[in-house]
Write a protein that holds these residues in place. Structure first.
Motif, PDB file in Angstrom:
ATOM      1  N   ALA A  60      22.581  45.778 -17.396  1.00 42.66           N
ATOM      2  CA  ALA A  60      22.201  44.407 -17.715  1.00 42.66           C
ATOM      3  C   ALA A  60      21.868  44.350 -19.205  1.00 42.66           C
ATOM      4  CB  ALA A  60      21.011  43.976 -16.868  1.00 42.66           C
ATOM      5  N   VAL A  63      20.391  47.566 -19.943  1.00 44.18           N
ATOM      6  CA  VAL A  63      19.321  48.024 -19.048  1.00 44.18           C
ATOM      7  C   VAL A  63      19.931  48.376 -17.698  1.00 44.18           C
ATOM      8  CG1 VAL A  63      17.126  47.431 -17.948  1.00 44.18           C
ATOM      9  CG2 VAL A  63      17.680  46.510 -20.218  1.00 44.18           C
ATOM     10  N   VAL A  65      20.485  48.575 -13.895  1.00 41.04           N
ATOM     11  CA  VAL A  65      19.986  47.822 -12.748  1.00 41.04           C
ATOM     12  C   VAL A  65      20.782  48.222 -11.518  1.00 41.04           C
ATOM     13  CG1 VAL A  65      19.221  45.831 -14.112  1.00 41.04           C
ATOM     14  CG2 VAL A  65      21.541  45.862 -13.147  1.00 41.04           C
ATOM     15  N   ILE A  78      14.411  39.393  -8.879  1.00 38.49           N
ATOM     16  CA  ILE A  78      14.336  40.470  -9.873  1.00 38.49           C
ATOM     17  C   ILE A  78      13.133  41.329  -9.503  1.00 38.49           C
ATOM     18  CG2 ILE A  78      14.354  41.061 -12.311  1.00 38.49           C
ATOM     19  CD1 ILE A  78      16.581  39.185 -11.570  1.00 38.49           C
ATOM     20  N   VAL A 109      17.861  42.415  -7.618  1.00 34.92           N
ATOM     21  CA  VAL A 109      18.236  43.185  -8.801  1.00 34.92           C
ATOM     22  C   VAL A 109      17.040  44.056  -9.185  1.00 34.92           C
ATOM     23  CG1 VAL A 109      18.953  43.105 -11.216  1.00 34.92           C
ATOM     24  CG2 VAL A 109      19.831  41.395  -9.597  1.00 34.92           C
ATOM     25  N   VAL A 111      15.258  46.779 -11.533  1.00 34.91           N
ATOM     26  CA  VAL A 111      15.355  47.036 -12.973  1.00 34.91           C
ATOM     27  C   VAL A 111      14.817  48.422 -13.301  1.00 34.91           C
ATOM     28  CG1 VAL A 111      14.695  46.215 -15.262  1.00 34.91           C
ATOM     29  CG2 VAL A 111      15.069  44.565 -13.398  1.00 34.91           C
ATOM     30  N   TYR A 113      13.665  49.977 -16.046  1.00 37.97           N
ATOM     31  CA  TYR A 113      13.165  49.851 -17.419  1.00 37.97           C
ATOM     32  C   TYR A 113      12.771  51.224 -17.982  1.00 37.97           C
ATOM     33  CZ  TYR A 113       8.733  49.803 -14.800  1.00 37.97           C
ATOM     34  OH  TYR A 113       7.701  50.111 -13.948  1.00 37.97           O
ATOM     35  N   ASP A 127      12.824  45.368 -21.761  1.00 32.27           N
ATOM     36  CA  ASP A 127      13.890  45.646 -20.790  1.00 32.27           C
ATOM     37  C   ASP A 127      13.860  44.656 -19.633  1.00 32.27           C
ATOM     38  OD1 ASP A 127      14.663  47.744 -22.358  1.00 32.27           O
ATOM     39  OD2 ASP A 127      14.027  49.317 -20.965  1.00 32.27           O
ATOM     40  N   CYS A 128      12.663  44.349 -19.149  1.00 30.32           N
ATOM     41  CA  CYS A 128      12.534  43.431 -18.016  1.00 30.32           C
ATOM     42  C   CYS A 128      12.948  42.020 -18.415  1.00 30.32           C
ATOM     43  CB  CYS A 128      11.108  43.458 -17.475  1.00 30.32           C
ATOM     44  SG  CYS A 128      10.659  45.052 -16.738  1.00 30.32           S
ATOM     45  N   SER A 130      15.092  41.275 -20.788  1.00 28.33           N
ATOM     46  CA  SER A 130      16.554  41.311 -20.940  1.00 28.33           C
ATOM     47  C   SER A 130      17.243  41.240 -19.584  1.00 28.33           C
ATOM     48  CB  SER A 130      16.981  42.585 -21.675  1.00 28.33           C
ATOM     49  OG  SER A 130      16.521  42.579 -23.009  1.00 28.33           O
ATOM     50  N   ALA A 131      16.732  41.997 -18.611  1.00 30.81           N
ATOM     51  CA  ALA A 131      17.354  42.021 -17.284  1.00 30.81           C
ATOM     52  C   ALA A 131      17.252  40.670 -16.590  1.00 30.81           C
ATOM     53  CB  ALA A 131      16.711  43.111 -16.430  1.00 30.81           C
ATOM     54  N   TRP A 134      19.757  38.378 -18.188  1.00 33.82           N
ATOM     55  CA  TRP A 134      21.105  38.778 -17.781  1.00 33.82           C
ATOM     56  C   TRP A 134      21.409  38.297 -16.370  1.00 33.82           C
ATOM     57  CZ3 TRP A 134      22.670  41.848 -13.692  1.00 33.82           C
ATOM     58  CH2 TRP A 134      24.025  42.227 -13.688  1.00 33.82           C
TER      59      TRP A 134
END
Length: 307
Positions: A60, A63, A65, A78, A109, A111, A113, A127-128, A130-131, A134
């Motif tokens: 992602a 990142v 996932v 998420i 999803v 993650v 991270y 990271d979280c 961004s995910a 995404w």
């Protein structure tokens, strides 16, 4: 604290089984060994994925996932895993995510991270965030944010930061989250020596999370440091009663409600931090996991049943 009275025998059996692979002094091990024993413990409790759940590992925006799906989902959860920002990953919570997918019918999803201390704050939040972005762009579905322990912190941090930046978050479900409460009072002191998570262990995780002193006034680090709790998505926080982090959930919900939002606190009597792994062996944990799943599904449908 009279834990012999508060905690039932099923939960004590879970605590003893946990200690067999994850000893009380685990935080005194090297980071590498902490991850090794944590992974061993998670594997010991791991359940098979429910039939019909398919998975795909992807990136992602860089990142890692893991995507869980069953049928044709119209919502995306998420999920941010726990582990003190130091341990855990896609494997540690694989069965939890698969079961949430099967029970809600939503896409999940998970993650993966970056972890501390190799990557200090705000790497985990970055990271979280961004995910989440995404997933919103990739699937086009409304989102529900969820996570346990450190992951609950990250889910809330994303919710706070998303205001005015990311639309379509229908709700958040936080499971025994650490949100940055006052360590000198309340449950932090009442349950400073609780089974499976102590105040000293919380302090250890904080020391490796930052390069230097912890930030102040930074809700991406500690959501309870925010000064504005308005316009947050409907929130359900589920805590373990025998847990130093318990009061963070209550305080967080009270602040959202005071700001005119919707938040509901569920405190699970007699349970301890990390009880998601006990959901197949401890009735109290099984009942709580059902409440968590129902909350995620309801928020995804825009249903608020806590008034």
């Amino acid at each position: 604290m009279d834990y012999e009275r508060l905690i039932d025998e099923e939960t004590w059996a879970f605590i003893r089984r946990t200690a067999e692979s994850y000893p009380d002094d685990a935080v005194e091990l090297s980071i590498e060994d902490q991850r090794r024993v944590y992974d061993t413990m998670c594997q010991d409790f791991r359940q098979p994925r429910p039939a019909g759940v398919e998975t795909q590992d992807r990136a992602a925006d860089g990142v890692p996932v893991r995507i869980y799906s069953a049928g044709q989902p119209t919502r995306t959860v998420i999920y941010f895993h726990g582990g003190g920002f130091v341990v855990g990953g896609l494997e540690s919570h694989d069965d939890v995510c698969a079961e949430l997918c099967a029970q809600t019918g939503y896409r999940v999803v998970a993650v993966d991270y970056r972890l501390c201390p190799e990557h200090v704050h705000p790497a985990q939040f970055d990271d979280c965030w961004s995910a989440a972005n995404w997933a919103a762009n990739e699937f086009g579905d409304p989102l529900i944010l969820a996570g346990d322990s450190a992951g609950g912190n990250l889910a809330a941090a994303v919710s706070h930061y998303a205001r005015g930046r990311l639309d379509g978050i229908l709700g958040q479900v936080l499971i025994y989250p650490g949100l940055g409460g006052d360590r000198s009072q309340g449950s932090y002191q009442e349950h400073a020596q609780a089974p499976l998570l102590t105040l000293d262990e919380i302090r250890f995780y904080e020391t490796v999370r930052c390069a230097g002193d912890p930030p102040q006034g930074d809700p991406t680090y500690a959501p309870l440091q925010d000064s504005d709790y308005s316009n947050l998505p409907p929130t359900v926080v589920v805590t373990a009663d025998c847990d130093p982090l318990r009061d963070d959930g209550q305080i967080y919900c009270s602040r959202i409600n005071a700001a005119g939002g919707q938040a509901h606190w569920i405190n699970e009597f007699g349970l301890v931090h990390g009880y998601l792994r006990a959901r197949t062996a401890v009735k109290r944990a099984a009942d709580s996991f059902e409440r968590i799943s129902v909350a995620i599904e309801a928020l995804g449908q825009g249903i608020w049943s806590y008034d």
